[in-house]
Design a protein around this motif. Sequence first.
Motif, PDB file in Angstrom:
ATOM      1  N   THR A  14      -2.956 -11.754  34.149  1.00 39.12           N
ATOM      2  CA  THR A  14      -2.288 -11.053  32.744  1.00 39.12           C
ATOM      3  C   THR A  14      -0.855 -11.889  32.690  1.00 39.12           C
ATOM      4  OG1 THR A  14      -3.078  -8.967  33.509  1.00 39.12           O
ATOM      5  CG2 THR A  14      -1.075  -8.895  32.407  1.00 39.12           C
ATOM      6  N   ARG A  17      -1.612 -14.695  30.461  1.00 38.55           N
ATOM      7  CA  ARG A  17      -1.861 -14.567  29.106  1.00 38.55           C
ATOM      8  C   ARG A  17      -0.357 -14.087  28.276  1.00 38.55           C
ATOM      9  NH1 ARG A  17      -6.270 -11.861  31.160  1.00 38.55           N
ATOM     10  NH2 ARG A  17      -5.152  -9.813  31.495  1.00 38.55           N
ATOM     11  N   ASP A  21       1.512 -15.702  25.240  1.00 34.90           N
ATOM     12  CA  ASP A  21       1.868 -14.945  24.078  1.00 34.90           C
ATOM     13  C   ASP A  21       3.403 -15.312  23.881  1.00 34.90           C
ATOM     14  OD1 ASP A  21      -0.676 -14.250  23.727  1.00 34.90           O
ATOM     15  OD2 ASP A  21      -0.271 -12.273  24.794  1.00 34.90           O
TER      16      ASP A  21
END
Length: 313
Positions: A14, A17, A21
Amino acid sequence: MSHPVLSVAATYATALRAASDAAGSQNYRPGTLFVVATPIGNLADISLRALHVLQLADVVACEDTRHTQAMLRAYGIDKAPAQLLAVHQHNEMQAAQTVIERLQQGARVAYVSDAGTPAISDPGARLVLEVRQARLPVVPLPGASSVITVLSAAGIAPDAHQHGEFVFIGFLSSKTTERRVAVTALSQEPRAVVLLEAPHRMEALADALSALGPRQLTVGRELTKQFEEIATLAAQDLPGWLAEDANRLRGEFALVLHPALVTPSDGADTRVLQLLLAELPLKTAVKLAADITGEPRNALYERALEWKKRETE
């Protein structure tokens, strides 16, 4: 049974990611050296931008390739062995030329030390200097630092005499005589002082620092790790504090020698400084006043500047 590195890596999926982003839209020019701060113990202290750059990098230059490969895999970042380049204290000048060649070919190179911010008592400074002299861009990615971490927990608050300044010394000499000479010099330093030490030399450092008597000292051991310990005590009590628990000689140390206490003056130092300023240039007057009264030169200098400022208003 799952492999421990793989299980750790899964927990950061996570984060990877999120790193993409949060930082992916920023500009990471080819041919740039990225100086990347990494955790000093707690893997969760990595920044999102650091994770993104480490994924993006064509080459990861590092103090220890095995250590860095393990760290990258813990985050779920896979780099081929050929993408890792050893740049440590014994080969930094030579390896810098290899880094420069890769940068000139358009590679993005990330540099990490074993822990914390590179070039702070770690390799990296010579590499950065060589890259800059080659007129190639260097971009720092801030993050964990044992120096700033221990300072933030020491409570060095500014007051009328101190303004929160500190001096970073790092590791003192491993030679007994040189170390004691250095500690004697520290006894005359009115500002906070940050020191670093390895566990196998900590007892020797504690013995030397004990000569500073009641001057306060904050000791940070195993900072950010599971068995982190932070204590503030008199320098003279440090050997005894270490002896209380054998575990206290494990792990890396960061220490803050607190500012020397400024005792209230009876006014004699002020009168001496005023008399000298009337006859001598400011720097000379301050130096002599410090020698005569024993007051910190920095404090006398600031006082003299304030008087001069008032005279011109």
